[in-house]
Design a protein around this motif. Structure first.
Motif, mmCIF file in Angstrom:
data_model
loop_
_atom_site.group_PDB
_atom_site.id
_atom_site.type_symbol
_atom_site.label_atom_id
_atom_site.label_comp_id
_atom_site.label_asym_id
_atom_site.label_seq_id
_atom_site.Cartn_x
_atom_site.Cartn_y
_atom_site.Cartn_z
ATOM 1 N N LEU A 73 0.852 -1.184 0.000
ATOM 2 C CA LEU A 73 0.000 0.000 0.000
ATOM 3 C C LEU A 73 0.887 1.233 0.000
ATOM 4 O O LEU A 73 1.770 1.381 0.832
ATOM 5 N N TYR A 74 0.615 2.136 -0.964
ATOM 6 C CA TYR A 74 1.387 3.363 -1.083
ATOM 7 C C TYR A 74 0.581 4.545 -0.562
ATOM 8 O O TYR A 74 -0.605 4.667 -0.841
ATOM 9 N N SER A 75 1.227 5.418 0.175
ATOM 10 C CA SER A 75 0.574 6.597 0.750
ATOM 11 C C SER A 75 0.505 7.719 -0.287
ATOM 12 O O SER A 75 1.135 7.656 -1.343
ATOM 13 N N GLU B 18 5.299 11.646 -4.949
ATOM 14 C CA GLU B 18 6.727 11.671 -5.283
ATOM 15 C C GLU B 18 7.000 10.846 -6.541
ATOM 16 O O GLU B 18 7.715 11.292 -7.441
ATOM 17 N N MET B 19 6.420 9.654 -6.617
ATOM 18 C CA MET B 19 6.641 8.789 -7.780
ATOM 19 C C MET B 19 6.124 9.425 -9.067
ATOM 20 O O MET B 19 6.748 9.289 -10.119
ATOM 21 N N LEU B 20 4.978 10.094 -8.989
ATOM 22 C CA LEU B 20 4.345 10.671 -10.175
ATOM 23 C C LEU B 20 4.737 12.129 -10.414
ATOM 24 O O LEU B 20 4.189 12.778 -11.302
ATOM 25 N N LYS B 21 5.675 12.637 -9.611
ATOM 26 C CA LYS B 21 6.146 14.020 -9.734
ATOM 27 C C LYS B 21 4.967 14.997 -9.667
ATOM 28 O O LYS B 21 4.797 15.872 -10.505
ATOM 29 N N SER B 22 4.134 14.799 -8.650
ATOM 30 C CA SER B 22 2.939 15.615 -8.468
ATOM 31 C C SER B 22 2.917 16.123 -7.033
ATOM 32 O O SER B 22 3.940 16.088 -6.344
#
Length: 65
Positions: free
Chosen positions: A10-12, A18-22
């Motif tokens: 599960l990702y917060s 951070e992963m999606l640069k948003s």
């Protein structure tokens, strides 16, 4: 580091932002609008690894009717 429960990652909101640069507010809006499929756990949004992969693999170049 993702939370793992019974073998499910599960990702917060912060991790996916951070992963999606948003930003975190944008990710929360995506959850509310149904663009991202997640769950609130103890008042915080989380998305499974499978749902994140599904979101990333969707083709938005074809108009939805």
């Amino acid at each position: 580091m993702p939370l793992e429960i019974s073998g499910i990652k599960l990702y917060s909101v912060g991790e996916i932002a951070e992963m999606l640069k948003s930003t975190k507010p944008t990710m929360r809006a995506y959850f509310r609008e149904g663009k991202l499929m997640g769950r609130k756990i103890s008042g915080k949004w989380y998305i499974t690894e499978d749902n994140l992969k599904k979101y990333l693999s969707e083709d938005y170049s074809v108009p939805v009717k």
